[in-house]
Design an enzyme around this catalytic site. Structure first.
Site, PDB file in Angstrom:
ATOM      1  N   ALA A  41       0.817  -1.000   0.455  1.00 30.87           N
ATOM      2  CA  ALA A  41       0.022  -0.090  -0.455  1.00 30.87           C
ATOM      3  C   ALA A  41       0.723   1.184  -0.089  1.00 30.87           C
ATOM      4  O   ALA A  41       0.107   2.413  -0.036  1.00 30.87           O
ATOM      5  CB  ALA A  41      -1.059   0.071   1.243  1.00 30.87           C
ATOM      6  N   CYS A  50     -18.904 -40.486 -26.519  1.00 31.27           N
ATOM      7  CA  CYS A  50     -18.786 -41.316 -25.417  1.00 31.27           C
ATOM      8  C   CYS A  50     -18.422 -40.417 -23.933  1.00 31.27           C
ATOM      9  O   CYS A  50     -17.661 -39.641 -24.178  1.00 31.27           O
ATOM     10  CB  CYS A  50     -17.135 -41.356 -25.583  1.00 31.27           C
ATOM     11  N   LYS A  63      25.640 -29.342 -16.829  1.00 29.44           N
ATOM     12  CA  LYS A  63      24.596 -29.821 -16.711  1.00 29.44           C
ATOM     13  C   LYS A  63      24.549 -30.841 -15.504  1.00 29.44           C
ATOM     14  O   LYS A  63      24.592 -31.672 -15.604  1.00 29.44           O
ATOM     15  CB  LYS A  63      24.224 -30.568 -18.047  1.00 29.44           C
ATOM     16  N   CYS A  92     -11.416 -42.665 -29.513  1.00 29.61           N
ATOM     17  CA  CYS A  92     -12.235 -42.844 -29.623  1.00 29.61           C
ATOM     18  C   CYS A  92     -12.923 -42.182 -30.713  1.00 29.61           C
ATOM     19  O   CYS A  92     -12.858 -40.973 -29.801  1.00 29.61           O
ATOM     20  CB  CYS A  92     -13.055 -43.627 -28.162  1.00 29.61           C
ATOM     21  N   TYR A 135      24.129 -11.545 -16.860  1.00 22.99           N
ATOM     22  CA  TYR A 135      25.405 -11.752 -16.335  1.00 22.99           C
ATOM     23  C   TYR A 135      26.802 -11.423 -17.507  1.00 22.99           C
ATOM     24  O   TYR A 135      27.490 -12.002 -17.153  1.00 22.99           O
ATOM     25  CB  TYR A 135      25.214 -13.365 -16.549  1.00 22.99           C
ATOM     26  N   ASP A 165       2.740   1.518  -3.102  1.00 18.07           N
ATOM     27  CA  ASP A 165       0.907   1.974  -4.427  1.00 18.07           C
ATOM     28  C   ASP A 165       0.855   3.522  -3.938  1.00 18.07           C
ATOM     29  O   ASP A 165       0.854   4.626  -5.204  1.00 18.07           O
ATOM     30  CB  ASP A 165      -0.165   1.077  -3.859  1.00 18.07           C
ATOM     31  N   LYS A 211      23.531 -21.398 -13.756  1.00 16.83           N
ATOM     32  CA  LYS A 211      22.385 -21.582 -15.059  1.00 16.83           C
ATOM     33  C   LYS A 211      21.047 -21.741 -15.091  1.00 16.83           C
ATOM     34  O   LYS A 211      20.324 -22.612 -14.494  1.00 16.83           O
ATOM     35  CB  LYS A 211      22.965 -22.614 -15.864  1.00 16.83           C
ATOM     36  N   CYS A 267     -13.226 -49.507 -25.753  1.00 14.18           N
ATOM     37  CA  CYS A 267     -13.011 -47.624 -25.445  1.00 14.18           C
ATOM     38  C   CYS A 267     -13.389 -48.057 -23.586  1.00 14.18           C
ATOM     39  O   CYS A 267     -14.580 -48.732 -23.509  1.00 14.18           O
ATOM     40  CB  CYS A 267     -13.565 -46.592 -25.694  1.00 14.18           C
ATOM     41  N   ASP A 313      17.151 -21.600 -15.734  1.00  9.70           N
ATOM     42  CA  ASP A 313      17.013 -22.233 -17.242  1.00  9.70           C
ATOM     43  C   ASP A 313      15.380 -21.829 -17.853  1.00  9.70           C
ATOM     44  O   ASP A 313      14.237 -21.242 -17.615  1.00  9.70           O
ATOM     45  CB  ASP A 313      15.613 -23.703 -16.308  1.00  9.70           C
ATOM     46  N   GLU A 368      28.851 -20.314 -11.711  1.00  4.67           N
ATOM     47  CA  GLU A 368      27.421 -19.182 -11.769  1.00  4.67           C
ATOM     48  C   GLU A 368      25.918 -20.427 -12.034  1.00  4.67           C
ATOM     49  O   GLU A 368      26.332 -20.977 -12.933  1.00  4.67           O
ATOM     50  CB  GLU A 368      27.153 -18.202 -12.769  1.00  4.67           C
ATOM     51  N   LYS A 386      32.931 -19.707 -16.171  1.00  6.47           N
ATOM     52  CA  LYS A 386      33.406 -18.572 -16.910  1.00  6.47           C
ATOM     53  C   LYS A 386      35.169 -18.354 -16.682  1.00  6.47           C
ATOM     54  O   LYS A 386      35.349 -18.714 -15.244  1.00  6.47           O
ATOM     55  CB  LYS A 386      32.910 -17.577 -16.653  1.00  6.47           C
ATOM     56  N   CYS A 430     -16.890 -46.451 -23.202  1.00  7.93           N
ATOM     57  CA  CYS A 430     -17.978 -46.292 -23.697  1.00  7.93           C
ATOM     58  C   CYS A 430     -17.954 -48.072 -24.787  1.00  7.93           C
ATOM     59  O   CYS A 430     -19.292 -48.433 -25.337  1.00  7.93           O
ATOM     60  CB  CYS A 430     -18.295 -45.580 -24.675  1.00  7.93           C
TER      61      CYS A 430
HETATM   62  S1  IVH Z   1      26.830 -17.090 -19.968  1.00 10.21           S
HETATM   63  C1  IVH Z   1      28.623 -16.696 -24.882  1.00 10.21           C
HETATM   64  N1  IVH Z   1      24.881 -17.079 -17.495  1.00 10.21           N
HETATM   65  O1  IVH Z   1      22.597 -20.870 -21.203  1.00 10.21           O
HETATM   66  C2  IVH Z   1      27.585 -17.338 -23.839  1.00 10.21           C
HETATM   67  N2  IVH Z   1      24.599 -18.167 -19.956  1.00 10.21           N
HETATM   68  O2  IVH Z   1      23.789 -22.802 -23.070  1.00 10.21           O
HETATM   69  C3  IVH Z   1      26.991 -16.869 -22.568  1.00 10.21           C
HETATM   70  N3  IVH Z   1      22.357 -18.983 -18.997  1.00 10.21           N
HETATM   71  O3  IVH Z   1      22.674 -19.066 -23.696  1.00 10.21           O
HETATM   72  C4  IVH Z   1      26.159 -17.532 -21.784  1.00 10.21           C
HETATM   73  N4  IVH Z   1      22.098 -18.573 -17.655  1.00 10.21           N
HETATM   74  O4  IVH Z   1      20.635 -18.353 -21.961  1.00 10.21           O
HETATM   75  C5  IVH Z   1      25.185 -17.395 -19.593  1.00 10.21           C
HETATM   76  N5  IVH Z   1      24.423 -17.784 -15.752  1.00 10.21           N
HETATM   77  C6  IVH Z   1      24.700 -17.427 -16.781  1.00 10.21           C
HETATM   78  C7  IVH Z   1      23.153 -18.773 -17.603  1.00 10.21           C
HETATM   79  C8  IVH Z   1      23.124 -18.923 -19.410  1.00 10.21           C
HETATM   80  C9  IVH Z   1      21.354 -19.100 -18.453  1.00 10.21           C
HETATM   81  C10 IVH Z   1      22.035 -19.435 -20.454  1.00 10.21           C
HETATM   82  C11 IVH Z   1      22.010 -18.335 -21.725  1.00 10.21           C
HETATM   83  C12 IVH Z   1      23.072 -19.363 -22.947  1.00 10.21           C
HETATM   84  C13 IVH Z   1      22.409 -20.812 -22.706  1.00 10.21           C
HETATM   85  C14 IVH Z   1      23.792 -21.500 -23.590  1.00 10.21           C
END
Ligand code: IVH
Length: 676
Positions: free
Chosen positions: A32, A433, A316, A428, A226, A35, A116, A410, A118, A114, A292, A413
């Protein structure tokens, strides 16, 4: 305080509180109070329109691309990452990297790890600190310009928090949907009878491409940043990746906080092992760890391959699996009659939930994986909400059931199941049904269709089983006594339900079209058809070619609509619904007022018209039945050319397609408009 000063102060405060909420998960004020700040700013800006600025927090929502999203080229291609699946892959990556960097054998490489995220990657351009463009990754070279939608992601700053912003900087990151927002969205979709999104990534990727930015805002997208990309001739801002992340955070960009400096690949391995387990505690999906190289100068030295940078890799996580007993294999019948097998399992915990069912897709899949009733099976939760059965764990000496067979009739039915040649799905085909009827009724009543509140699974089951309802039209003939006699119903609920059903007699026409469950006609298609034709009569008279002139309606949908409307049982059903008082047209479609003199003609707009927006021109043309397309082809009827036209005008000239200017367009619209 002068208004300009107060406005600046309010903008700073609001951004501060957005950061507390969206970046640090620790709000300092109530909703609130937030807002109230926003309202004060809105009022001040309304009183002083000359002080409105596109980077003001009041300016997040608004704007809508008329013809979908334009494509935009990336400053530097957006590469993807090579993958590592285990410790051995990580070691190989480390060795290759050290060699490419010319480091001595045995030297310790400094990394940053870092999570990753999704989601989907986005490139954000800030000019003199202001967000001016957001482009999806696309094919890495060109993506879609989704600026209007990125602006509503409140985690992202519209202006970088610094007095000395770079003249031009591209910030890259990932847009994602947190678990809570994903669950909420799918619950809404299920209630509305719409298919649920398989995972937060699909949901986020659908959301960022929606054409209504206010709807995008409601989805609750978040983002993490990132990477900083500067023009090639600009001096680097920092020397390491760790400093990049700190720089981003100091600008008020969201940075995922679990990143870590690692001295050597062994520390990277430990980080990956830890997060493989700990990731379940996060509020979002992560499918791995991005490793990285920390020193940016070294990155330049090792360079990239055609597809991937050599200085980073994605570790992964393995998909989550569990082993449990398959109790039995049952089949489901959907509203189109598709019959699909699924496994009923002994309940087992997997990835934070208890699993009791898993999909088996179709008969061929069951045979291919040789899964039988009574087997111990491995189930896996990949990118989908519903887990799948991977295969049996064979127990030596344990007797096995015979291979599973698809039922020939089925289970609901007893009609014979059929499988068209070259298809894998059994169906079916009995439109009466009870299983199909149940599913169809639930869809008919759902929120995005006829919107009949109170007509959920339990009631529908009883209505069908008791024989009270066999078709949609039967709903409109129910009487209070019969409904009140159903289990757990009572007079009050029965009368409320009947009121709801009665109300649905006059819903908008697109809802009825959606509710009928015509194959390939979802909500969007139903809206487009209703807008173009306005009534069942007109729709029925439209040949397939005319259906296809409607934006978003292609050959498959058009053919499906025609087939549906020509099928005698559907003609009878529609007549029955009309007789029951269900409205078969939009309120303003009566007395022949829907007028489509431009049906079958395609227009292309290019350049800026002096006196009307692209949306206004499109709306006027579509209302008269024309199709407005994004590119010129031999089928284009007219090209409407404004100031600074693009290559479309040239192409039209080469193809000899007639051109109109704004005056010509207006004259054409006026001439074709229906008499009052
Ligand atoms: S760095 C040169 N950092 O993963 C590539 N990518 O499989 C630089 N992604 O296309 C990407 N988390 O969409 C980076 N912490 C992270 C990430 C990340 C997710 C994705 C990104 C990239 C894909 C590659």
């Amino acid at each position: 305080m002068r208004p300009a000063q107060r406005i600046a102060q309010l903008r700073d405060r609001i951004r501060h509180h957005e950061e507390c909420y969206y970046l640090h998960d620790s709000p300092e004020i109530t909703d609130a109070e937030f807002d109230a700040l926003m309202r004060e700013l809105l009022d001040l800006e309304a009183a002083h329109p000359e002080l409105v600025d596109p980077t003001s927090p009041t300016q997040r929502v608004g704007g809508r691309p008329a013809e979908g999203f334009a494509t935009a080229r990336h400053l530097v291609p957006m590469l993807s990452l090579d993958n590592a699946y285990d410790a051995a892959d990580l070691r190989l990556f480390d060795e290759r990297l050290a060699r490419a960097a010319g480091l001595d054998a045995g030297s310790v490489v400094e990394y940053v790890t870092e999570l990753k995220i999704d989601g989907l990657s986005l490139a954000l351009t800030y000019e003199r600190g202001a967000l001016v463009r957001a482009v999806t990754r696309g094919d890495g070279v060109e993506g879609e310009d989704v600026t209007v939608n990125a602006r509503v992601i409140r985690a992202l700053p519209l202006r970088l928090r610094t007095d000395a912003p770079p003249a031009f900087v591209e910030i890259r990151g990932e847009v994602y949907l947190p678990h809570a927002a994903f669950t909420r969205m799918n619950a809404d979709r299920e209630e509305a009878g719409e298919p649920a999104f398989a995972n937060p990534r699909n949901a986020a990727s659908g959301a960022i491409r929606m054409l209504d930015s206010a709807a995008v805002a409601r989805r609750g997208l978040r983002a993490f940043c990132y990477q900083i990309v500067l023009p090639v001739d600009a001096p680097p801002l920092v020397e390491t990746h760790a400093a990049t992340l700190e720089q981003l955070a100091s600008w008020g960009c969201p940075v995922e906080r679990h990143w870590q400096r690692c001295a050597g690949i062994a520390e990277v391995e430990a980080y990956c092992a830890r997060w493989r387990e700990t990731r379940r505690t996060l509020a979002f999906d992560t499918d791995g760890v991005v490793v990285k190289l920390d020193a940016l100068a070294l990155r330049d030295r090792v360079g990239t391959t055609a597809k991937f940078p050599r200085w980073a890799t994605a570790f992964k996580f393995p998909p989550e699996q569990a082993t449990t007993r398959l109790v039995t294999i049952a089949v489901n019948v959907g509203r189109t009659g598709a019959v699909t097998p699924y496994a009923v399992l002994e309940p087992v915990p997997l990835g934070g939930t208890t699993i009791q069912m898993a999909t088996l897709h179709n008969e061929q899949e069951v045979a291919r994986r040789d899964v039988r009733e009574g087997d111990l099976v491995i189930i896996e939760k990949g990118g989908d909400i519903i887990p799948k059965v991977i295969g049996p764990v064979l127990e030596p000496d344990a007797p096995r059931a015979d291979p599973w067979r698809m039922p020939t009739t089925c289970p609901f039915c007893e009609s014979h199941l059929v499988r068209p040649p070259d298809e894998v799905i059994w169906r079916c085909e009995n439109t009466s049904c009870p299983a199909r009827i149940r599913r169809s009724l639930l869809h008919f009543a759902s929120r995005r269709a006829m919107n009949i509140e109170g007509l959920g699974e339990v009631v529908v089951d009883q209505l069908v089983t008791s024989g009270l309802v066999g078709t949609f039209a039967d709903l409109y003939r129910l009487d209070v006594e019969a409904v009140a006699a159903l289990e757990r119903m009572g007079a009050l609920s029965a009368s409320n339900l009947l009121k709801e059903i009665d109300k649905s007699r006059s819903v908008e026409f697109w809802r009825l079209l959606h509710a009928l469950g015509i194959r390939h006609v979802g909500e969007g298609g139903a809206r487009a058809l209703a807008m173009a034709f306005g009534s069942m009569d007109r729709l029925r008279q439209a040949p397939a070619a005319e259906l296809q002139s409607v934006p978003d309606i292609g050959a498959i949908v058009a053919a499906s609509v025609r087939a549906f409307l020509e099928e005698p049982s559907n003609i009878a059903l529609i007549a029955d619904l009309a007789a029951a008082g269900v409205r078969m047209a939009d309120a303003d479609a009566g007395a022949g007022r829907i007028h489509r003199p431009l049906a079958g003609q395609t227009f292309v707009l290019t350049g800026t018209l002096p006196g009307m927006t692209r949306e206004e021109a499109t709306e006027a043309l579509v209302t008269l039945g024309a199709k407005v397309a994004g590119s010129v082809s031999r089928k284009t009827s007219y090209v409407v050319v404004g100031a600074d036209p693009g290559s479309k005008a040239e192409k039209a000239r080469t193809l000899g397609i007639p051109e109109l200017d704004e005056a010509g367009l207006r004259a054409l619209i006026m001439a074709r408009q229906a008499p009052p």
